[in-house]
Design a protein around this motif. Sequence first.
Motif, PDB file in Angstrom:
ATOM      1  N   TRP A   1      -4.389   0.912   3.701  1.00 17.20           N
ATOM      2  CA  TRP A   1      -4.888   0.866   2.332  1.00 17.20           C
ATOM      3  C   TRP A   1      -6.198   0.101   2.278  1.00 17.20           C
ATOM      4  O   TRP A   1      -6.531  -0.691   3.144  1.00 17.20           O
TER       5      TRP A   1
ATOM      6  N   GLY B   1       0.808  -1.205   0.000  1.00 18.93           N
ATOM      7  CA  GLY B   1       0.000   0.000   0.000  1.00 18.93           C
ATOM      8  C   GLY B   1       0.836   1.248   0.000  1.00 18.93           C
ATOM      9  O   GLY B   1       2.041   1.241   0.174  1.00 18.93           O
TER      10      GLY B   1
ATOM     11  N   HIS C   1      -4.276  -2.340  -4.263  1.00 20.54           N
ATOM     12  CA  HIS C   1      -4.251  -1.426  -3.131  1.00 20.54           C
ATOM     13  C   HIS C   1      -4.660  -0.016  -3.543  1.00 20.54           C
ATOM     14  O   HIS C   1      -4.281   0.471  -4.605  1.00 20.54           O
TER      15      HIS C   1
ATOM     16  N   LEU D   1      -8.950  -1.987  -0.683  1.00 21.82           N
ATOM     17  CA  LEU D   1      -8.832  -2.886  -1.820  1.00 21.82           C
ATOM     18  C   LEU D   1      -9.810  -2.494  -2.916  1.00 21.82           C
ATOM     19  O   LEU D   1     -10.902  -1.988  -2.645  1.00 21.82           O
TER      20      LEU D   1
END
Length: 681
Positions: free
Chosen positions: A57, A32, A66, A59
């Motif tokens: 982060w 991330g 990320h 998804l």
Amino acid sequence: MKKYFIILFLAVLQFAASAQRPMSTTGEKPGGTGKQSDLGNKDNIKSKTTYKQGNAWKLSYPLGNHEEADIDTLLYNYQRQFVPAMNSDAWATTGSFAAEGINMLYFQRPQPSAFLFEDALNYWLPTFRKEKFYNVYIPMTLLSYNFGGNRDNHTDRLKGIFAGNVNRKIGIGANIDYLYTKGAYNSQAAKNLIYGFQGYYTGNHYEMQAFLNHYNSQNQENGGITDDLYIENPAVLQGGVDKIEPKSIPTRLNGAQNRLVGAEFYMSHAYKIGFWRDDTQEGDTIERMTLVPVTKFIYSFDYKYNHRTFKNTRAEEASQFWANTYFNPDYTLDDTHYWSFSNTLGISMIEGFQKWAKFGLSAYATYEFDRFKQSYLLPQPSENPAELSPIPEGASLEPEKKRNRLWVGGRLEKMKGSLLRYAANAKFGLMGDAAGDLDIDGYVETRFRLGKDTVRISAEGFFRNQTPSYLLRHYISNHFIWNNDFGKTRSFRVGGHLHIPWTKTDLRAGVENIQNCVYFNQNSVPSQYGGSVQIFSASIDQKLKFGIWNWNNTVTYQASSNQDVIPLPALSVYSNMFLGFTAFRVLHMQIGVDCDYYTKYRGYDYQPATMSFHVQGENPIWVGNFAVANAYVTAKLYKVRFFVLWSHVNQGLFGSNYFSLPHYPIDPRQLRFGLSIDFAN
């Protein structure tokens, strides 16, 4: 007892984390590109022990790429999360904390869920888009507790987030959130217990990330108050007495309740292949080799489960509230279940493995199997009434439906570089209800230096041609039955954003065209409008600062070409004026008043039997044209945040028409408190 169990649960997690060996504060983060929090930076007072907070982060669906996210340790507007009328700058709600609501800023609404009952509570529920993963250099626990009200209308929220790294490659996390309120008005209590777990592994070749979320929400439904004059002018109904306790106001329903249970388990696996690059620097005594990934093979799995129960125990109220009763006049018990399994296989060429590889390219296929099951309570033969509402002509009473669907999709992206970044996604339906569906979206951003700062300009848009969800087309219950043959809905949106940092200005504008829009009509049943509806929105976010005085304002203008299908307030304003300063060199303070206002519009009405917001017919009740103001003091001392909030402080000062939905007044004036502690070992 539940909140004490939550405290014990978080304490055990933190104790376990304290035994972990802290990570080094040097080197690259394992995954991330999340932002750093405001803790430990140069703008804060430094203690003798400083640490790096790490990053977070989210998804992207379905491949699990990320996306940048924040760690919630900011001071600004910490208190606002405890005012349900301010979930957005224009929020229509049934009133209480953890209650149903809809965002009246159209461009901020999330996409509708396949399980339509989730939409009304979406703000409070865990979703894929809200899920966060954390990479922290030392274990972290964020624990907060908010409370307010008295014995009759008490409200609590206890929330905890834990994150820790076993090493540079492995991270784990857990979260828990307990919301509870007795409600300001009768039959308005609500509670919701949410918990979840996360984990990831980021090796040179193999990556894995997974999460499990679960929620259990219960909401009493009062159908609104019986007469709006109890709020607007109680003296008319009470023989000249102009005050009334909110709990004394009669409501239209007193035995109705919705219960919503849901869970989601998601995991993605990726295997990268590439080549090793020698990054040994001059003077190094150890050879340093770095894997440069070229191609990534991806598999992801997503499981969802939802169960919704609606019950009503008062037959006399039901006969007055609902126009139809199809199966049982004495008692309502509607059950709807939803299961979904999806598997995705993908391959991705990774951006930047060579100088000529200026972008990344992915392709994938997703197969989904889902199942809907609906049931209702039939009367006993001896109790069968002489008259029940006739089943609508052409209605299908099929209680169970299984579906198989297949999509193929791709993604083109360039997320590195300072001058130009872009991403485009496309998904096509090939089988089942998804056949012929199309979902395309894109984003482009450019940044350039102007003076000493960087100006950011971005544009985004989408085109969707989608089949309306199954429950909008087929539904069976005691009070509502429909079997609709809807065509595909087509929507096209384009918008832009300009950020000017030195003036602290954000400008946004966008337009959307919707064809074959599906909405809930004045009879609280889904309907499809065969024409087109255009939505235009423009907003400005301007922050002003002179010394310790701050004045932040957001103004949004909206226009709907058909208010009978998509009603929206034309203008909404959020204004926050406060003093921001540091006392005693360590105590960061904000003292101020904030306010929400939006213009009068033909408001939605709420239907508790389907948890849906529907338009009104002839002689609609207009809502809006009132302000909700809150006085607050918010402070931060090292890793501790706290606030004192007097919500709806202006109640009765400029009128008493504080309804955001017809017959649903918002919470009256109330004193509320909050405390948040960042436990870091």
